[in-house]
Design an enzyme around this catalytic site. Sequence first.
Site, PDB file in Angstrom:
ATOM      1  CD  GLU A 441      17.394   5.949 -15.135  1.00  0.00           C
ATOM      2  OE1 GLU A 441      18.489   5.747 -15.177  1.00  0.00           O
ATOM      3  OE2 GLU A 441      16.512   7.035 -14.372  1.00  0.00           O
ATOM      4  N   GLY A 442      17.861   3.349 -19.304  1.00  0.00           N
ATOM      5  CA  GLY A 442      18.893   1.984 -20.495  1.00  0.00           C
ATOM      6  C   GLY A 442      16.998   1.011 -20.664  1.00  0.00           C
TER       7      GLY A 442
END
Lengths: 597, 597
Positions: A441-442
Amino acid sequence: MPVYKAPVEDVMFLLNDVFPIERYNNLPGFADATSDTVEAILAEGAKLCEEVFAPLNLSGDQEGCTRNPDGSVTTPKGFKEAYEAYAAGGWMGLAAPDEFGGQGLPSVLNTIMQEFVSSSNLALGMYPGLTQGAIAALIVHGTEEQKKTYLPKMIEGTWTGTMNLTEPHCGTDLGLLKTKAVPNGDGSYAISGTKIFISAGEHDMAENIVHLVLARIEGAPAGTKGISLFVVPKVLVNQDGSLGERNGVSCGSLEHKMGIHGNATCVMNYDGARGWLVGEANRGLNAMFVMMNEARLAVGVQGLAQSEVAYQNAVAYAKDRLQGRSLTGAKFPDKPADPIIVHPDVRRTLMSIKAFNEAGRAFIVWTGLNNDIAHRSSDEAQRQVAEDYMGLMTPVAKGVLTDLGFDNAVKAQQMFGGHGYIEEWGMSQFVRDARIAMIYEGANGIQAMDLVGRKLGKDGGRAVMTFFNEVGAFCQENAGDESLKPYIAPLQQGLGHLQQATMWFMQNAMAKPDNAGAGATDYMHLFGLVVLGYMWARMAKAAQAKKAQGNGVAEKMDAKLLTGRFFMERLMPETATRLALITTGADTTMAMPVEAF
Amino acid sequence: MPVYKAPVEDVMFLLNDVFPIERYNNLPGFADATSDTVEAILAEGAKLCEEVFAPLNLSGDQEGCTRNPDGSVTTPKGFKEAYEAYAAGGWMGLAAPDEFGGQGLPSVLNTIMQEFVSSSNLALGMYPGLTQGAIAALIVHGTEEQKKTYLPKMIEGTWTGTMNLTEPHCGTDLGLLKTKAVPNGDGSYAISGTKIFISAGEHDMAENIVHLVLARIEGAPAGTKGISLFVVPKVLVNQDGSLGERNGVSCGSLEHKMGIHGNATCVMNYDGARGWLVGEANRGLNAMFVMMNEARLAVGVQGLAQSEVAYQNAVAYAKDRLQGRSLTGAKFPDKPADPIIVHPDVRRTLMSIKAFNEAGRAFIVWTGLNNDIAHRSSDEAQRQVAEDYMGLMTPVAKGVLTDLGFDNAVKAQQMFGGHGYIEEWGMSQFVRDARIAMIYEGANGIQAMDLVGRKLGKDGGRAVMTFFNEVGAFCQENAGDESLKPYIAPLQQGLGHLQQATMWFMQNAMAKPDNAGAGATDYMHLFGLVVLGYMWARMAKAAQAKKAQGNGVAEKMDAKLLTGRFFMERLMPETATRLALITTGADTTMAMPVEAF
């Protein structure tokens, strides 16, 4: 076998005393969420996690997932039944709208449940977790027909969901993505391409899997402005809602990962699979961001969750393992040695994890409440404040809770000495599982850049100024309270460091953006410390008040107050170093010729 | 497949310019160790590590060791041949005495080679590594007959060695150990008991395995004062040196570990095995400490080694992976994106690992040289200074290099995004392998206690005062050199923090030892930063001098100087926080009732 007990009592302190949930009863869904009801719900959730999810954690890690020759994937023994118990309990739709079969309860309860689920079995919890993200995206961006087709099945848990972003050559830089969408002429598109790192991409738990896929419509502009979002079911859905033929999407292989072995991380091959546009064409990133923001918050919760379960096991071991004698003389002279919890270095370690966990939990509860306000309040001004807050805090929660959550899992493992390195004890798994949360998620470096590069300056710095004012006002209001001084004074100092760092960016990063980039990670952690410190100051105030009321809670509240003091003495001082690092700027960081690395 | 190139050039800068090895040529073994010879030796060692050891690292991790039904253990494919190449190259006895077949070269060369070996294949390197520790113990404490029996075979590599300390209920607290030694009446003892976590305890690489085993002679006093050291060969040795019958020792099982899968970590069962006393009865810990101190230094080297190899791979990836654009505009507009090394957060990460690695390498070289002086100098005063130094620095090298080595492996893994979590890329292995170094040979909390509780106050603080004086004098001597100011000023500040912390312990830990215990880990890291900062100041001075000489080394020396400045700006400031944490004392750490954890 590792132990786990969901921290329901600690959560109830937060919801009753620190951020009283009853104050929010004008929001939809909150009227039913009285303190008693919430406690009963969480007790049920705790039971599921402790008795069903946790016992499958170690075995799920050891067994892992298997891709069968026909491309189907078998999850570890017990996972399917555990997932079904979760679905049957109505947990998937805890906070989802009634009209699609949800319970419409506050989403903060779902956030809390995510902690319990992720502590007890992260790999298993990801299957429903991703489904909830997909549900959120469809609720906001799906057509009425899409909602009708997919949401009831997903909310009841018969179908699960995924998000498909990454390709072999593009992760962070989604502008590079190549997966193609060609109109079929009937409103659907033919999706072709390869996606990697697709969590829960294929498995044996659900009748269908609803993939949300980023792809580029033929002829769309290059870069991020040509990306669209599609819903691509594994099995096509007939008009009447029944399942039809298999779609052209399949799992090509499973990744061999460091951890979360119980979750099927798939390479997904799209071979002219039929998909339908979700939201506007070429605005796919916008639609995906709904899902991504939910997911980022959930990943922050995972960091906390691994820290919590690792802590609980380290405490149990430290009370049980006999080794050496207290520096101040034997505490258990009748035993061959004292339990290692008598040793200051062991205690210091446990206290620092505990001090993080309790503040981290306050942070996610506070964030969860803001999330509810942002989505449910009818007061536009209140909603805007909450939206600002969510924008600002999402990267902090994701980046800081996962970095520290991992560090804490490592520290907890260290308490076990050599046994911590042996897989049967389970501590290695907590470390290996926690590691992914810093990446997906980043990656956390991206979170730091999101905070510094996007969120700080947004709307003229409105969000960050509101936060500074809130913390500053809290400090000022309580400055006269002698009993709160050990919390307020360090918080004020930390806030000062954060404000100086922010000012430094304003003065030095406009003309030279590398100064922001080189300081971003330190800034994110400085920010996180101030947030956690603020949480401690608020908890300390609530604990003092609760203690004053009597009711036999003095011991618990004393422990809370002591843990908060430990945080202020042992974790908060790092803000000074972070500020010092930020203000050195980017020069030495950027000057090295590439070939000299 | 991960890459590895041994940092021979960096080592030669240390041995030629920073700590010129030629100054030591009055020590035995150093006369032959001219700069050219050393470089040629290290180039050979580098070749072995790069071409034979490194290619087996990932496969060794994936295959692991197998215990066969007969109790024998098979190591991963290729390990036996690689070990044989190591032995055939004479590496085992590089620094061992000529009289037993060694080469008698400076032991610092062995320390340097340990870095290369541990970077290229930690699990494989442990087999010879433990053997070298056993050799060291036998040289100091073995009888002439034991030396004659075991050392030549061990030095030629036909036999390997192990150390057997840990039992299920005792690791750190060896006083609890139960393994029994009963006199057989013929000078030998019957050893019975169970040892766990025995690295290289059983394998297929050598004809015999020489176990050094701690056990308690029947009737010996309780606690650490009743422990003796025994040599227990796997196969008994006949009078003529040939191998006789199998001894009563066997591998009961292999541990399932987080990493170092290629090393056989055994549960060893001693069932009346014949053993012979090494050193005096009941003085076994004393004898074992020779081995343990060697091993602790070697483990510190392992921490550095994992940091180095992880760094090299992260650099290669960061130059290759295209993702996003530089904040200051596209650097490679003709490519779809810039390589991620343009991003400040990536560079900051790589620079901080590089700044640690180069200083860590200087630290181990400097320590290795002191080790040689301590063992080989004929000047008693010089020997004492070096022994003091070794006593003081061994816990610092072990604790700090392994803590930071692990952190750096994690940071390097982070550069890979999702790919870092996939086993095939090898970054997970570096993290998992590096993790053990924080634990074995005394968990790092124990190193911190050894430093603070034993080493600081030893001989009236002689060792630490000598170190402070040395660093202080260096700062003073170079205070006038403007070009060294960026190094000297921060070092002086760090030294001041360390001296304040030391003073604080003197004033606050005598009456209240918990104050020492609660601050020990922070103190060890504060100490480590000052040592590494001192290494940087010395390297900077040498680099300035070398640059002034010309010879086309300006670019290399500029890179060195820049890396040192980065260290001073980005790593050194932490000393202030460490001091702040230490001086908070033990109160909040110790006050929590056990049941409130």
